[in-house]
Write a protein that holds these residues in place. Structure first.
Motif, PDB file in Angstrom:
ATOM      1  N   PHE A  93      48.016  52.720  42.547  1.00 33.49           N
ATOM      2  CA  PHE A  93      47.807  51.740  43.503  1.00 33.49           C
ATOM      3  C   PHE A  93      47.558  50.355  42.919  1.00 33.49           C
ATOM      4  CE2 PHE A  93      44.583  48.986  45.627  1.00 33.49           C
ATOM      5  CZ  PHE A  93      44.983  48.893  46.746  1.00 33.49           C
ATOM      6  N   CYS A  94      46.764  50.446  41.431  1.00 35.65           N
ATOM      7  CA  CYS A  94      46.628  49.276  40.874  1.00 35.65           C
ATOM      8  C   CYS A  94      47.761  48.524  40.484  1.00 35.65           C
ATOM      9  CB  CYS A  94      45.576  49.507  39.590  1.00 35.65           C
ATOM     10  SG  CYS A  94      43.937  49.862  40.316  1.00 35.65           S
ATOM     11  N   ALA A  95      48.704  49.732  39.994  1.00 32.51           N
ATOM     12  CA  ALA A  95      49.955  48.891  39.111  1.00 32.51           C
ATOM     13  C   ALA A  95      50.609  47.823  40.072  1.00 32.51           C
ATOM     14  CB  ALA A  95      50.891  49.983  38.763  1.00 32.51           C
ATOM     15  N   LYS A  96      50.574  48.123  41.327  1.00 27.90           N
ATOM     16  CA  LYS A  96      51.254  47.515  42.398  1.00 27.90           C
ATOM     17  C   LYS A  96      50.581  46.315  43.102  1.00 27.90           C
ATOM     18  CE  LYS A  96      54.945  48.140  45.927  1.00 27.90           C
ATOM     19  NZ  LYS A  96      55.886  49.065  46.332  1.00 27.90           N
ATOM     20  N   TYR A  97      49.289  46.507  43.467  1.00 25.14           N
ATOM     21  CA  TYR A  97      48.659  45.683  44.096  1.00 25.14           C
ATOM     22  C   TYR A  97      47.324  45.083  43.703  1.00 25.14           C
ATOM     23  CZ  TYR A  97      51.443  48.213  47.659  1.00 25.14           C
ATOM     24  OH  TYR A  97      52.123  48.808  48.575  1.00 25.14           O
ATOM     25  N   VAL A  98      46.852  45.333  42.727  1.00 22.99           N
ATOM     26  CA  VAL A  98      45.803  44.492  42.258  1.00 22.99           C
ATOM     27  C   VAL A  98      45.816  43.423  41.855  1.00 22.99           C
ATOM     28  CG1 VAL A  98      44.154  44.373  39.899  1.00 22.99           C
ATOM     29  CG2 VAL A  98      44.328  46.393  41.329  1.00 22.99           C
ATOM     30  N   ASP A  99      46.893  42.905  41.480  1.00 19.30           N
ATOM     31  CA  ASP A  99      47.376  41.487  41.132  1.00 19.30           C
ATOM     32  C   ASP A  99      47.480  40.589  42.141  1.00 19.30           C
ATOM     33  OD1 ASP A  99      47.534  41.357  38.390  1.00 19.30           O
ATOM     34  OD2 ASP A  99      49.477  42.104  38.075  1.00 19.30           O
ATOM     35  N   ARG A 100      47.788  41.280  43.427  1.00 21.07           N
ATOM     36  CA  ARG A 100      47.504  40.285  44.859  1.00 21.07           C
ATOM     37  C   ARG A 100      46.432  40.443  45.333  1.00 21.07           C
ATOM     38  NH1 ARG A 100      52.346  43.664  48.043  1.00 21.07           N
ATOM     39  NH2 ARG A 100      53.984  43.783  46.338  1.00 21.07           N
ATOM     40  N   ILE A 101      45.381  41.410  45.017  1.00 25.19           N
ATOM     41  CA  ILE A 101      44.147  41.285  45.569  1.00 25.19           C
ATOM     42  C   ILE A 101      43.306  40.574  44.583  1.00 25.19           C
ATOM     43  CG2 ILE A 101      42.036  42.824  45.938  1.00 25.19           C
ATOM     44  CD1 ILE A 101      44.144  45.151  46.582  1.00 25.19           C
ATOM     45  N   GLY A 102      43.465  40.523  43.447  1.00 26.17           N
ATOM     46  CA  GLY A 102      42.457  39.661  42.394  1.00 26.17           C
ATOM     47  C   GLY A 102      41.454  40.753  41.759  1.00 26.17           C
ATOM     48  N   TYR A 103      41.430  40.146  40.225  1.00 21.87           N
ATOM     49  CA  TYR A 103      40.528  40.997  39.558  1.00 21.87           C
ATOM     50  C   TYR A 103      38.983  41.173  39.975  1.00 21.87           C
ATOM     51  CZ  TYR A 103      43.859  41.938  35.692  1.00 21.87           C
ATOM     52  OH  TYR A 103      44.662  42.764  34.926  1.00 21.87           O
ATOM     53  N   ARG A 104      38.782  40.034  40.386  1.00 20.85           N
ATOM     54  CA  ARG A 104      37.338  40.068  40.714  1.00 20.85           C
ATOM     55  C   ARG A 104      37.110  40.832  42.091  1.00 20.85           C
ATOM     56  NH1 ARG A 104      33.328  36.702  39.036  1.00 20.85           N
ATOM     57  NH2 ARG A 104      34.872  35.170  38.267  1.00 20.85           N
ATOM     58  N   ARG A 105      37.738  40.797  43.081  1.00 15.56           N
ATOM     59  CA  ARG A 105      37.572  41.469  44.182  1.00 15.56           C
ATOM     60  C   ARG A 105      37.738  43.214  43.820  1.00 15.56           C
ATOM     61  NH1 ARG A 105      41.005  38.075  48.884  1.00 15.56           N
ATOM     62  NH2 ARG A 105      39.723  36.298  48.858  1.00 15.56           N
ATOM     63  N   SER A 106      38.635  43.436  42.921  1.00 14.39           N
ATOM     64  CA  SER A 106      38.955  44.738  42.860  1.00 14.39           C
ATOM     65  C   SER A 106      37.844  45.308  41.890  1.00 14.39           C
ATOM     66  CB  SER A 106      40.276  45.006  41.897  1.00 14.39           C
ATOM     67  OG  SER A 106      41.279  44.348  42.830  1.00 14.39           O
ATOM     68  N   VAL A 107      37.497  44.735  40.858  1.00 14.46           N
ATOM     69  CA  VAL A 107      36.395  45.300  40.083  1.00 14.46           C
ATOM     70  C   VAL A 107      35.065  45.243  40.871  1.00 14.46           C
ATOM     71  CG1 VAL A 107      35.325  43.131  39.076  1.00 14.46           C
ATOM     72  CG2 VAL A 107      35.600  45.040  37.600  1.00 14.46           C
ATOM     73  N   ILE A 108      34.700  44.429  41.582  1.00 15.79           N
ATOM     74  CA  ILE A 108      33.306  44.472  42.553  1.00 15.79           C
ATOM     75  C   ILE A 108      33.768  45.577  43.433  1.00 15.79           C
ATOM     76  CG2 ILE A 108      32.393  43.490  44.338  1.00 15.79           C
ATOM     77  CD1 ILE A 108      33.028  40.426  43.247  1.00 15.79           C
ATOM     78  N   ALA A 109      35.008  46.005  44.071  1.00 18.96           N
ATOM     79  CA  ALA A 109      35.076  47.151  44.840  1.00 18.96           C
ATOM     80  C   ALA A 109      34.719  48.327  44.343  1.00 18.96           C
ATOM     81  CB  ALA A 109      36.517  46.885  45.393  1.00 18.96           C
ATOM     82  N   SER A 110      35.029  47.994  42.721  1.00 17.92           N
ATOM     83  CA  SER A 110      35.058  49.495  42.043  1.00 17.92           C
ATOM     84  C   SER A 110      33.602  50.062  41.833  1.00 17.92           C
ATOM     85  CB  SER A 110      35.355  49.418  40.488  1.00 17.92           C
ATOM     86  OG  SER A 110      34.696  48.410  39.574  1.00 17.92           O
TER      87      SER A 110
END
Length: 392
Positions: A61-78
């Motif tokens: 999932f990260c390989a395809k979508y994280v750049d669109r979502i953004g690092y900060r939002r994604s790592v906060i979600a983690s």
């Protein structure tokens, strides 16, 4: 300038500690789940499978979508997923089917763990630190120290307050990702590549060195997890202690040695050639597997098991550092696929050792001898990377 990124570094340290909690806490409770909820050991074993399989899906999932979502939002979600899963572990087993509640909780915090695994390394790689090879190695050592801390502190808690209070401890461990959520909200986070500049999966697949790095990650994961899963058996055999204590000491001993390797390179790496260190570590890993498989004395089996932790320590962060240098536009897709390869090795490796062991009349030493293929391919892969570096 660099000092303001120390908060980012601390948040990433705590991120790996969070991942260590997610990976190591529930396995300490497997027998408790078995006895309390009458869950069969076969279903209990599937909990670990679900954890690692979820991480693999998150890597993709990260390989395809994280750049669109953004690092900060994604790592906060983690961090949010990790905390929610740990808190869920304390309450969801109260569902009519406790096993379903446990599985839901594990899948939720495995999603957080998978995001951490993919995101933390590129976040640190994007920070303006000197000698990033050493910084990366030290960063990954926090997973090892986190594993040791989770095992030891949980054991102390159970000894003092009783294992029946494990739900309280689950909520206590959840405080770390909850706290770290606020770190990631406020710390500076840079991108590895400008928007639209990162290579796609298709483009990465046309780069030969990327395939070598993938093979190296598979072998690193297989070499690490195959030995780690048998650590308690070797400790039990070598020291003649009970299985319950062996389950604690074995993984701890392995994790301590792996943490020492990463911390050593983190401190002295600027004076050490990374390629040579990885080749030496790979050769040492092969010796450890041979020692564990062929040594006639249980104590030597134990030495092989423990020192193997030191030998595999540099492989994961070292491969990430080399790939980052050789493929600077690899971006999130590269980090995600490398993490997926490591997880794949960690899933397949122990299965191969177990299959060979079973077909050798449950002779574990034959299984570990078959495991020698992982460090052998690993050394050959590093030599090939070194050759590519010389050519480049």
């Amino acid at each position: 300038m660099k000092s303001k990124y120390q908060k980012t570094l601390i948040a990433c340290y705590l991120g790996f500690i969070t991942q260590a909690i997610a990976a190591n806490f529930a396995p300490l409770l497997f027998l408790t789940f078995h006895r309390t909820y009458q869950i069969s050991l076969g279903r209990i074993a599937f909990i670990s499978t679900a954890f690692f399989f979820t991480q693999l899906l998150v890597d993709l999932f990260c390989a395809k979508y994280v750049d669109r979502i953004g690092y900060r939002r994604s790592v906060i979600a983690s961090e949010v997923f990790s905390a929610a899963g740990l808190i869920g572990l304390a309450f969801l087993p109260s569902l009519p089917d406790p096993y379903v509640g446990i599985l839901i909780s594990v899948i939720i915090y495995a999603m957080g763990s998978g995001l951490i695994e993919v995101l933390v390394s590129p976040i640190v790689e994007a920070c303006p630190f000197d000698n990033k090879d050493s910084v990366m190695s030290l960063l990954h050592s926090f997973y090892c120290w986190g594993s040791v801390g989770v095992i030891l502190l949980s054991t102390i808690f159970f000894a003092i307050f009783g294992i029946e209070n494990w739900r309280i401890l689950a909520c206590i461990w959840a405080l770390i990702p909850l706290y770290n959520t606020f770190n990631f909200i406020s710390c500076p986070i840079e991108s590895l590549t400008e928007e639209g500049e990162g290579l796609s999966i298709r483009q990465l697949c046309h780069i030969p060195i990327f395939w070598i790095a993938l093979i190296l990650m598979v072998c690193a994961g297989a070499s690490e997890i195959s030995m780690a899963q048998w650590a308690s058996a070797y400790v039990e055999s070598a020291l003649g202690i009970s299985k319950s204590i062996g389950d604690i000491i074995g993984p701890c001993l392995f994790a301590v040695m792996m943490g020492m390797s990463r911390s050593f390179y983190g401190k002295y790496g600027e004076n050490i050639d990374l390629m040579k260190f990885m080749i030496g570590s790979g050769a040492l890993c092969l010796v450890c597997y041979l020692l564990s498989a062929l040594a006639p004395l249980p104590f030597l089996n134990l030495v092989g098991c423990a020192v193997c932790g030191f030998s595999v320590g540099i492989m994961w962060p070292g491969t990430i550092s080399i790939a980052s240098k050789k493929i600077p536009l690899g971006g999130t897709a590269m980090f995600a696929l490398l993490a997926m390869a490591g997880d794949l090795g960690g899933s397949v490796g122990p299965g191969i050792v177990g299959f060979v062991t079973q077909n050798a009349n449950d002779n574990l030493k034959v299984g570990m001898l078959a495991g020698c293929v992982f460090p052998t391919v690993l050394v050959l892969s590093v030599l090939l990377l070194k050759r590519k570096r010389a050519e480049g």
